[in-house]
Design an enzyme around this catalytic site. Sequence first.
Site, PDB file in Angstrom:
ATOM      1  N   GLU A   1      46.005  42.921 -61.719  1.00 48.60           N
ATOM      2  CA  GLU A   1      46.821  41.720 -61.550  1.00 48.60           C
ATOM      3  C   GLU A   1      46.931  41.368 -60.076  1.00 48.60           C
ATOM      4  O   GLU A   1      46.887  42.258 -59.211  1.00 48.60           O
ATOM      5  CB  GLU A   1      48.246  41.951 -62.072  1.00 48.60           C
ATOM      6  CG  GLU A   1      48.344  42.294 -63.535  1.00 48.60           C
ATOM      7  CD  GLU A   1      49.770  42.660 -63.919  1.00 48.60           C
ATOM      8  OE1 GLU A   1      49.989  42.945 -65.103  1.00 48.60           O
ATOM      9  OE2 GLU A   1      50.655  42.661 -63.040  1.00 48.60           O
TER      10      GLU A   1
ATOM     11  N   LYS B   1      48.799  40.841 -56.774  1.00 46.84           N
ATOM     12  CA  LYS B   1      50.038  41.407 -56.220  1.00 46.84           C
ATOM     13  C   LYS B   1      50.720  40.333 -55.373  1.00 46.84           C
ATOM     14  O   LYS B   1      50.217  39.959 -54.320  1.00 46.84           O
ATOM     15  CB  LYS B   1      49.751  42.650 -55.373  1.00 46.84           C
ATOM     16  CG  LYS B   1      51.018  43.355 -54.912  1.00 46.84           C
ATOM     17  CD  LYS B   1      50.716  44.585 -54.088  1.00 46.84           C
ATOM     18  CE  LYS B   1      51.972  45.401 -53.830  1.00 46.84           C
ATOM     19  NZ  LYS B   1      53.090  44.629 -53.298  1.00 46.84           N
TER      20      LYS B   1
ATOM     21  N   ARG C   1      60.748  41.484 -56.140  1.00 42.97           N
ATOM     22  CA  ARG C   1      60.575  41.975 -57.507  1.00 42.97           C
ATOM     23  C   ARG C   1      61.920  41.885 -58.234  1.00 42.97           C
ATOM     24  O   ARG C   1      62.957  42.289 -57.687  1.00 42.97           O
ATOM     25  CB  ARG C   1      60.088  43.417 -57.472  1.00 42.97           C
ATOM     26  CG  ARG C   1      59.730  43.978 -58.853  1.00 42.97           C
ATOM     27  CD  ARG C   1      59.062  45.308 -58.695  1.00 42.97           C
ATOM     28  NE  ARG C   1      58.840  45.971 -59.962  1.00 42.97           N
ATOM     29  CZ  ARG C   1      58.275  47.166 -60.074  1.00 42.97           C
ATOM     30  NH1 ARG C   1      57.884  47.813 -58.990  1.00 42.97           N
ATOM     31  NH2 ARG C   1      58.099  47.720 -61.259  1.00 42.97           N
TER      32      ARG C   1
ATOM     33  N   ARG D   1      64.944  44.621 -56.929  1.00 43.09           N
ATOM     34  CA  ARG D   1      64.445  45.995 -56.999  1.00 43.09           C
ATOM     35  C   ARG D   1      65.538  46.999 -56.640  1.00 43.09           C
ATOM     36  O   ARG D   1      65.573  48.104 -57.168  1.00 43.09           O
ATOM     37  CB  ARG D   1      63.257  46.122 -56.038  1.00 43.09           C
ATOM     38  CG  ARG D   1      62.757  47.535 -55.854  1.00 43.09           C
ATOM     39  CD  ARG D   1      61.507  47.561 -55.006  1.00 43.09           C
ATOM     40  NE  ARG D   1      61.346  48.852 -54.362  1.00 43.09           N
ATOM     41  CZ  ARG D   1      60.225  49.258 -53.805  1.00 43.09           C
ATOM     42  NH1 ARG D   1      59.171  48.478 -53.790  1.00 43.09           N
ATOM     43  NH2 ARG D   1      60.145  50.433 -53.235  1.00 43.09           N
TER      44      ARG D   1
ATOM     45  N   GLU E   1      58.076  38.799 -60.371  1.00 39.17           N
ATOM     46  CA  GLU E   1      58.179  38.626 -58.919  1.00 39.17           C
ATOM     47  C   GLU E   1      58.508  37.169 -58.631  1.00 39.17           C
ATOM     48  O   GLU E   1      57.862  36.253 -59.153  1.00 39.17           O
ATOM     49  CB  GLU E   1      56.845  39.007 -58.260  1.00 39.17           C
ATOM     50  CG  GLU E   1      56.903  39.135 -56.764  1.00 39.17           C
ATOM     51  CD  GLU E   1      57.070  40.583 -56.309  1.00 39.17           C
ATOM     52  OE1 GLU E   1      57.173  40.794 -55.080  1.00 39.17           O
ATOM     53  OE2 GLU E   1      57.081  41.486 -57.156  1.00 39.17           O
TER      54      GLU E   1
ATOM     55  N   PHE F   1      55.370  39.854 -65.346  1.00 37.09           N
ATOM     56  CA  PHE F   1      54.237  40.750 -65.600  1.00 37.09           C
ATOM     57  C   PHE F   1      54.544  41.900 -66.567  1.00 37.09           C
ATOM     58  O   PHE F   1      53.636  42.626 -66.965  1.00 37.09           O
ATOM     59  CB  PHE F   1      53.671  41.323 -64.298  1.00 37.09           C
ATOM     60  CG  PHE F   1      54.673  41.918 -63.354  1.00 37.09           C
ATOM     61  CD1 PHE F   1      55.293  43.124 -63.634  1.00 37.09           C
ATOM     62  CD2 PHE F   1      54.995  41.269 -62.165  1.00 37.09           C
ATOM     63  CE1 PHE F   1      56.198  43.693 -62.759  1.00 37.09           C
ATOM     64  CE2 PHE F   1      55.914  41.830 -61.285  1.00 37.09           C
ATOM     65  CZ  PHE F   1      56.518  43.051 -61.576  1.00 37.09           C
TER      66      PHE F   1
ATOM     67  N   ARG G   1      57.113  57.037 -59.108  1.00 39.08           N
ATOM     68  CA  ARG G   1      55.908  56.544 -58.435  1.00 39.08           C
ATOM     69  C   ARG G   1      54.749  57.423 -58.869  1.00 39.08           C
ATOM     70  O   ARG G   1      54.707  58.611 -58.541  1.00 39.08           O
ATOM     71  CB  ARG G   1      56.080  56.599 -56.915  1.00 39.08           C
ATOM     72  CG  ARG G   1      54.970  55.891 -56.138  1.00 39.08           C
ATOM     73  CD  ARG G   1      55.126  56.113 -54.645  1.00 39.08           C
ATOM     74  NE  ARG G   1      56.352  55.597 -54.098  1.00 39.08           N
ATOM     75  CZ  ARG G   1      56.552  54.323 -53.743  1.00 39.08           C
ATOM     76  NH1 ARG G   1      55.577  53.459 -53.865  1.00 39.08           N
ATOM     77  NH2 ARG G   1      57.720  53.933 -53.257  1.00 39.08           N
TER      78      ARG G   1
ATOM     79  N   LYS H   1      48.430  50.198 -56.290  1.00 37.33           N
ATOM     80  CA  LYS H   1      48.357  48.934 -55.549  1.00 37.33           C
ATOM     81  C   LYS H   1      47.252  49.045 -54.507  1.00 37.33           C
ATOM     82  O   LYS H   1      47.017  50.112 -53.937  1.00 37.33           O
ATOM     83  CB  LYS H   1      49.700  48.618 -54.891  1.00 37.33           C
ATOM     84  CG  LYS H   1      50.208  49.692 -53.948  1.00 37.33           C
ATOM     85  CD  LYS H   1      51.611  49.376 -53.431  1.00 37.33           C
ATOM     86  CE  LYS H   1      52.144  50.539 -52.589  1.00 37.33           C
ATOM     87  NZ  LYS H   1      53.508  50.300 -52.099  1.00 37.33           N
TER      88      LYS H   1
END
Length: 551
Positions: free
Chosen positions: A246, A248, A253, A268, A298, A337, A414, A420
């Site tokens: 996708e 970025k 966010r 976020r 986003e 997303f 994470r 990313k």
Amino acid sequence: MEYKNLAKLYNKLESTTKRLEKTDIIADFLKKTETELLPTVTLLLLGRVFPTWSEEELGIGPKLLMKAISIVTGASVDEIEEEIREQGDIGKASEVLFKRKSQLTFTPHPLTVEKVYNDLKKLAYITGKGAQSKKIDILIGILSLASPIEAKYITRTILEELRVGAGEGIISDAISLAFNIDKEIVERAYMLTNDLGMVAKVAKSEGEAGLRRLSLEPGRPVKPMLAQLAESIESAIEELGEALCETKYDGVRVQIHRKDDKILIFTRRLENISNAVPEIIKRVEKSLPQEDFIVEGEIIVNIEGRPGSFQYILQRVKRKYDIEEMITRIPLTLYLFDILYYRGPLIDEPFKERRKILESIIRPIDGKIELSRQLKVTTENIKDGISLFRESIKEGHEGIMIKDPNAPYIPGIRGKKMLKYKAEPETLDLVVIGGTYGKGKRAHLIGSYLLAARDDETGELKTVAHVATGLDDKTLKELTERLKEITIEEKGRKIRVKPEIIIEVAYSEIVKSPEYESGYSLRFPVVKRIRDDLSLEDVDTIKRIESLFKP
């Protein structure tokens, strides 16, 4: 419960750096705590009065607190500042000053955890004319009843600087140990609720079965799933086998909740920005079903079809006044997303299935609310992923996301299920804990900033770099004013500040260094931007710095 018992607990925790010892100490305390008091005690152990996602804040800075300490102890503000410089911490300074006071006076000792917590909560709701005076009265009311050790930790809690090394991970382990429940069950319950206090209470009262019943719930935000950096598009696709790639987007966010007829938008850092973006709420109302849901996306600034500066988006989400004027001046686009909840929790569903559900329920509005651009990439068509990256960069975006189509949504983690890949080198998000004033014509400006990363084990902040380049004069002045407001200690040209301003930093290399508490340093650090969309929980960890370190 008497507050002195909690203060003694803090003292024990502060006296050891060993994670297992801290876990044992907290577990023993939680076992003895009344069930109904567990949510309060758990929050206070984290050094907070409100959950991270709450809109409420105490609104007490060091200067106001020092004024209250001055009234209670009889010490002047100058004497308090000198003691803080001597002790290096407002808590220890308060303990010393209150010991002097206790030699002169004797006060009965009715302070309870409930009173301290409830009185501190009241501070958040005092606004308008005379607010400072009313807040001072509440602070005096608490502190006048405090013993020296209680004053030490009450003052630290007020400034959210508890510094006893009891992070979320340790408390989660302590809940598991205290109530004899598997760690993974406790961690999952916390992951789904984002509320350790609730988890502790349910663990004690209902055990494992109760924790298993806890679930995602619209209206209560959860930590976002986080991405690791991909070394290259090719290596990421080869490792995953296939991926959903996708664009970025470089914005804020957001997690959007619909609960009954109410739509809430969280950043976020789980900050509620619903009032700042009314046009986004109207579009969500039109584009998504009139049912409970949680979607993720986003928000970017859209100026004539091109993404605007990240600082513009911060002007929007931080805005409290003249919102309608800003809607015209700084137009926004929302790209969705992911979906976490619709007719029940979806986070255990594979990402490709969640995406299908999202696609099936949205009615896009061109340029206003859209789905993120996405395509399927395998080892057979890696060139398509590279093309998407190039197109995204050409259009002014950051790069691409590379997601495992079979991965569940894992809040707050994470991992390698979501990667990313950006055009620019990787950066670090670090928190300002101190600074140094300049010389000569720049003596009124704080030009160098001491930055810290977060210790994964304890949650403590440990120094990693000084940064002095990357800010224009306007931002330098603004940042200086902000830092003055949260200064805790001033010694010559150097200051120590409450850790709340987060800065994204670029660097040429990570090196080992005994000069800093983290054991690492950054070569040629440069400020990229101020990250007002992040919270202390988002500050990069020492473990992450270690993972980026290349010997």
